[in-house]
Design a protein around this motif. Structure first.
Motif, PDB file in Angstrom:
ATOM      1  N   SER A  81     107.876  75.148 -68.663  1.00  0.00           N
ATOM      2  CA  SER A  81     107.267  73.869 -67.759  1.00  0.00           C
ATOM      3  C   SER A  81     107.170  74.548 -66.193  1.00  0.00           C
ATOM      4  O   SER A  81     108.346  75.332 -65.603  1.00  0.00           O
ATOM      5  N   ARG A  83     107.666  73.163 -63.410  1.00  0.00           N
ATOM      6  CA  ARG A  83     108.387  72.389 -62.623  1.00  0.00           C
ATOM      7  C   ARG A  83     110.072  72.939 -62.517  1.00  0.00           C
ATOM      8  O   ARG A  83     110.565  72.571 -61.754  1.00  0.00           O
ATOM      9  N   TYR A  84     110.249  74.014 -63.419  1.00  0.00           N
ATOM     10  CA  TYR A  84     111.479  74.641 -63.204  1.00  0.00           C
ATOM     11  C   TYR A  84     111.295  76.012 -62.480  1.00  0.00           C
ATOM     12  O   TYR A  84     110.295  76.717 -62.637  1.00  0.00           O
ATOM     13  N   ASN A  87     109.794  78.953 -64.564  1.00  0.00           N
ATOM     14  CA  ASN A  87     109.070  78.298 -65.333  1.00  0.00           C
ATOM     15  C   ASN A  87     109.496  77.903 -66.745  1.00  0.00           C
ATOM     16  O   ASN A  87     108.940  77.817 -67.759  1.00  0.00           O
TER      17      ASN A  87
END
Length: 183
Positions: A81, A83-84, A87
């Motif tokens: 993701s 958001r991390y 990724n």
């Protein structure tokens, strides 16, 4: 019988770390804790298998400790993701069992831990978010969850724990059947 249970996470800057373990000090020593028992195995030797290379993520793995006393059972998870950092979010919940124990019943437990916590992470960042004091009242710490899972599975062969209230999270449910000796 489960000798130890742990939650490990890969941190982009620091590498693999044991975030929670039960009993305390069973995988890595806990600073300031008065544990009398040494860790079950040399974590430095098995560290690369706790959070393995990408090819082994999202698969059930079994690793024997160098002395041959224990097996470490895990299901390292990689959640891609943006958001991390880097990724992806990588973690593993694992069990440590004696080498002479039938591992088959524990495979379902390890898979269930991985699937349940992966879903909780995807839904609301349960594992990756920092929990402040106000929010900690609404959910149990992972350390507490591990202690309950270990004790319930060892004592009753099943476990069901309500994890939190806000937002609603599914209860953790695990069950395994201990193989009966032939008569």
């Amino acid at each position: 019988m489960i000798q130890g249970i742990f939650y490990a996470r890969f941190f982009p800057q620091e590498g693999t770390k044991i975030v929670a373990q039960s009993p305390p000090g069973c995988i890595v020593p806990v600073p300031g804790a008065s544990t009398t028992k040494p860790p079950l195995f040399d974590y430095g030797v098995l560290q690369e298998y706790i959070i393995p290379r990408q090819a082994f993520c999202n698969r059930y793995i079994t690793v024997a400790d160098p002395e041959g006393k224990y097996f470490v059972l895990g299901f390292p998870v990689s959640i891609p993701s943006p958001r991390y950092d880097r990724n992806e979010f990588i973690f593993n919940f694992g069990l440590v069992v004696d080498n002479d124990v039938d591992q088959v019943p524990y495979e379902r437990v390890v898979r269930r831990l991985a699937v349940t916590f992966a879903e909780m992470e995807k839904q609301n960042g349960f594992l990756s978010q920092d929990v402040d004091a106000a929010e900690s009242q609404a959910r149990r710490p992972i350390q507490s969850l591990l202690e309950i899972v270990k004790e319930d599975l060892n004592n009753y062969g099943e476990c069901m724990i309500p994890v939190g209230k806000y937002p609603p999270l599914p209860p953790l449910e695990f069950q395994y059947v201990t193989p009966q000796p032939p008569f």
